[in-house]
Design a protein around this motif. Structure first.
Motif, PDB file in Angstrom:
ATOM      1  N   TYR A   1       0.832  -1.211   0.000  1.00 44.46           N
ATOM      2  CA  TYR A   1       0.000   0.000   0.000  1.00 44.46           C
ATOM      3  C   TYR A   1       0.865   1.259   0.000  1.00 44.46           C
ATOM      4  N   PHE A   2       1.831   1.325   0.938  1.00 39.38           N
ATOM      5  CA  PHE A   2       2.628   2.550   1.044  1.00 39.38           C
ATOM      6  C   PHE A   2       3.593   2.716  -0.121  1.00 39.38           C
ATOM      7  N   ALA A   3       4.075   1.620  -0.687  1.00 39.24           N
ATOM      8  CA  ALA A   3       4.908   1.735  -1.891  1.00 39.24           C
ATOM      9  C   ALA A   3       4.088   2.328  -3.035  1.00 39.24           C
ATOM     10  N   GLY A   4       2.868   1.818  -3.212  1.00 43.19           N
ATOM     11  CA  GLY A   4       1.985   2.364  -4.244  1.00 43.19           C
ATOM     12  C   GLY A   4       1.639   3.819  -3.977  1.00 43.19           C
ATOM     13  N   TYR A   5       1.375   4.140  -2.707  1.00 43.80           N
ATOM     14  CA  TYR A   5       1.020   5.516  -2.347  1.00 43.80           C
ATOM     15  C   TYR A   5       2.165   6.472  -2.651  1.00 43.80           C
ATOM     16  N   VAL A   6       3.396   6.070  -2.308  1.00 39.08           N
ATOM     17  CA  VAL A   6       4.559   6.926  -2.555  1.00 39.08           C
ATOM     18  C   VAL A   6       4.740   7.178  -4.052  1.00 39.08           C
ATOM     19  N   ILE A   7       4.563   6.137  -4.855  1.00 39.62           N
ATOM     20  CA  ILE A   7       4.716   6.301  -6.310  1.00 39.62           C
ATOM     21  C   ILE A   7       3.660   7.246  -6.860  1.00 39.62           C
ATOM     22  N   VAL A   8       2.399   7.014  -6.491  1.00 44.14           N
ATOM     23  CA  VAL A   8       1.301   7.853  -7.000  1.00 44.14           C
ATOM     24  C   VAL A   8       1.453   9.289  -6.514  1.00 44.14           C
TER      25      VAL A   8
ATOM     26  N   GLY B   1       4.190  10.814  -5.635  1.00 48.25           N
ATOM     27  CA  GLY B   1       5.322  11.425  -6.319  1.00 48.25           C
ATOM     28  C   GLY B   1       4.977  11.873  -7.722  1.00 48.25           C
ATOM     29  N   VAL B   2       4.225  11.050  -8.436  1.00 47.82           N
ATOM     30  CA  VAL B   2       3.808  11.403  -9.800  1.00 47.82           C
ATOM     31  C   VAL B   2       2.905  12.636  -9.785  1.00 47.82           C
TER      32      VAL B   2
ATOM     33  N   LEU C   1       3.039  15.104  -7.908  1.00 45.49           N
ATOM     34  CA  LEU C   1       3.796  16.328  -7.634  1.00 45.49           C
ATOM     35  C   LEU C   1       4.539  16.854  -8.856  1.00 45.49           C
ATOM     36  N   LEU C   2       4.627  16.023  -9.910  1.00 45.57           N
ATOM     37  CA  LEU C   2       5.313  16.472 -11.117  1.00 45.57           C
ATOM     38  C   LEU C   2       4.539  17.611 -11.758  1.00 45.57           C
ATOM     39  N   PRO C   3       5.232  18.672 -12.196  1.00 45.26           N
ATOM     40  CA  PRO C   3       4.533  19.805 -12.820  1.00 45.26           C
ATOM     41  C   PRO C   3       3.932  19.412 -14.163  1.00 45.26           C
ATOM     42  N   VAL C   4       2.764  19.939 -14.439  1.00 43.35           N
ATOM     43  CA  VAL C   4       2.099  19.704 -15.720  1.00 43.35           C
ATOM     44  C   VAL C   4       2.162  21.003 -16.505  1.00 43.35           C
ATOM     45  N   ALA C   5       3.030  21.028 -17.537  1.00 38.63           N
ATOM     46  CA  ALA C   5       3.289  22.268 -18.276  1.00 38.63           C
ATOM     47  C   ALA C   5       2.034  22.813 -18.935  1.00 38.63           C
TER      48      ALA C   5
ATOM     49  N   LEU D   1       2.423  21.703  -0.846  1.00 37.10           N
ATOM     50  CA  LEU D   1       3.236  21.391   0.323  1.00 37.10           C
ATOM     51  C   LEU D   1       2.567  20.337   1.197  1.00 37.10           C
ATOM     52  N   ALA D   2       1.235  20.376   1.245  1.00 35.12           N
ATOM     53  CA  ALA D   2       0.513  19.334   1.976  1.00 35.12           C
ATOM     54  C   ALA D   2       0.766  17.972   1.331  1.00 35.12           C
ATOM     55  N   ARG D   3       0.803  17.933  -0.008  1.00 36.01           N
ATOM     56  CA  ARG D   3       1.084  16.665  -0.701  1.00 36.01           C
ATOM     57  C   ARG D   3       2.511  16.196  -0.444  1.00 36.01           C
ATOM     58  N   VAL D   4       3.453  17.154  -0.360  1.00 39.73           N
ATOM     59  CA  VAL D   4       4.834  16.793  -0.040  1.00 39.73           C
ATOM     60  C   VAL D   4       4.907  16.177   1.357  1.00 39.73           C
ATOM     61  N   CYS D   5       4.154  16.733   2.299  1.00 41.31           N
ATOM     62  CA  CYS D   5       4.121  16.183   3.663  1.00 41.31           C
ATOM     63  C   CYS D   5       3.625  14.746   3.651  1.00 41.31           C
TER      64      CYS D   5
END
Length: 201
Positions: free
Chosen positions: A134-141, A143-144, A146-150, A182-186
């Motif tokens: 669960y947490f591995a999947g959560y970290v991946i999702v 992280g994605v 947080l990537l900027p969408v141009a 920043l909340a998502r980074v937390c």
């Protein structure tokens, strides 16, 4: 969970900094934001204490049963709150994982004579595996996300962030406690921290 000193201190710093920012987020004018920030501050500081290297500080045995009660109550609160929104389910899983880790520490504490160094903390392999997945999947999702969408950024800038086509740009003043990125980074940081703790089991 009282592992080697250097990684342990990095985890303590990460979780404590996350908890501190979540306290700042509790100043938000939005009640739901304050509630979520409070839950995440509890998780952050709880994880920081749990990650302190055993050679520096070993909590007395009664701390871990206290953690079980505390995070068990937090899990029940998140379960109740989940009636109004599925986003509370992540808090439920996080609090449940902390309660699970605390149970493992409670079981290990008497056997280790209050000294966790060199003691192997083990839990239920199947449950540990489910939480790791669960947490591995959560970290991946997370992280994605947080990537900027141009494309979206360009459209926002072209519209002037005004809500009125062709209107002048409107600056939206947001405090540090109300910045969603920043909340998502937390949440991502705490997901990484939880993953690291589960890997020690």
């Amino acid at each position: 969970m009282h592992g080697p000193a250097s990684p342990g201190w990095l985890l303590v710093a990460l979780c404590a900094a996350t908890g501190a920012y979540c306290l700042l987020r509790m100043r938000s004018s939005d009640a739901e934001q304050r509630r979520a920030a409070g839950d995440e501050a509890l998780m952050g500081f709880g994880m920081a204490v749990m990650a302190v290297p055993a050679g520096v500080f070993t909590p007395p045995w009664w701390v871990w049963p206290g953690y079980v009660v505390l995070f068990g109550a937090a899990a029940l609160r998140a379960l109740w709150a989940a009636r109004s929104g599925a986003h509370h389910l992540h808090h439920l899983v996080g609090a449940g994982a902390m309660a699970y880790l605390s149970v493992a520490m409670t079981v290990a504490a008497p056997a280790s004579g209050h000294h966790h160094a060199g003691t192997t903390i083990t839990g239920v392999p199947a449950l540990t595996g489910v939480l790791l997945a669960y947490f591995a999947g959560y970290v991946i999702v997370a992280g994605v996300r947080l990537l900027p969408v141009a494309g979206v950024t360009g459209v926002t800038e072209a519209a002037g962030v005004s809500g009125v086509a062709g209107g002048p740009p409107v600056s939206v003043a947001r405090g540090w406690g109300d910045r969603p990125e920043l909340a998502r980074v937390c949440r991502l940081s705490m997901g990484i921290g939880m993953l690291a703790m589960l890997l020690t089991m």
